[in-house]
Design a protein around this motif. Structure first.
Motif: not given
Length: 213
Positions: A17-20, A48-54, A122-130, A169-171
């Motif tokens: 799952k996302t976060g593992d 790990v990031v499940l695509p549907q989560d973002i 949502a915060a994860l997606k924003d951070f990845m793009n940042k 930094e992600t966490f």
């Protein structure tokens, strides 16, 4: 000699799952140096990031990592390969390439104890793009940034990021880890042991299977 019981990625992919996290044991010179410095078996870590989560529609678990080489893998944040730095690639492809090229030979699944909430996704997606446009430091700079962070809590430049720095930094962006300590002060084994992380909310990782391919 103790036999290590290891299984294949395909046996566990549906449990992720996302976060593992996935920890990697490397056999290249740089990986051996990292493992020696931290006195650990593990030299690389990513999420790990499940695509549907973002909001992505691709198949299979993805892997959020910062690496010295993208190895030509598709970065699903852009749909194109990226040379180095933060990227979101297919986890199965990352493991497959590393085994084929003899970069990494063994892997460990670390399960996050809960699923991420929608606001955290949502915060994860924003951070990845940042941070996506950052690069990866040279081996010499990565070592310097790590020592500066670990010993003196001195931040690294925000133009480059190594693997455990990105994970930390992600966490932090998710609100799990305090920002009182710089992310470049973390090494992969911190996320294996979990006993020196200043947590802001109850969370922990449990060991999953060790993988060999």
């Amino acid at each position: 000699m103790l036999m290590m019981r290891e299984i294949s990625y395909n046996a566990v992919k549906d449990s992720l799952k996302t976060g593992d996290l996935i920890l990697f044991h490397g056999v290249q010179t740089t990986s051996k140096l990292i493992e020696l410095i931290e006195w650990s078996y593990w030299s690389h870590v990513g999420m790990v990031v499940l695509p549907q989560d973002i909001g992505l529609t691709v198949e299979g678990p993805l892997f959020w990592e910062s690496t010295a080489s993208g190895d030509g893998l598709t970065d699903y944040l852009t749909g194109q390969p990226k040379v180095n730095g933060p990227m979101l690639v297919a986890l199965q492809d990352r493991i497959g390439v590393d085994v084929k090229q003899h970069y990494d030979t063994h892997f460990l699944v670390k399960y996050l104890n809960r699923s991420l909430q929608q606001r955290e996704l949502a915060a994860l997606k924003d951070f990845m793009n940042k941070v996506h446009d950052r690069g990866f430091p040279s081996a010499e700079n990565a070592l310097k940034y790590y020592i500066d962070g670990r010993s003196f809590n001195k931040p690294a430049p925000d133009t480059e990021v190594f693997c455990s720095e990105l994970t930390a930094e992600t966490f932090m962006a998710l609100g799990f880890i305090s920002q009182d300590y710089v992310p470049n002060g973390y090494c992969p084994d911190d996320f294996n042991k979990g006993d020196n992380i200043p947590v802001l909310q109850p969370f922990y990782f449990t060991n999953g299977a060790r993988l060999n391919k």
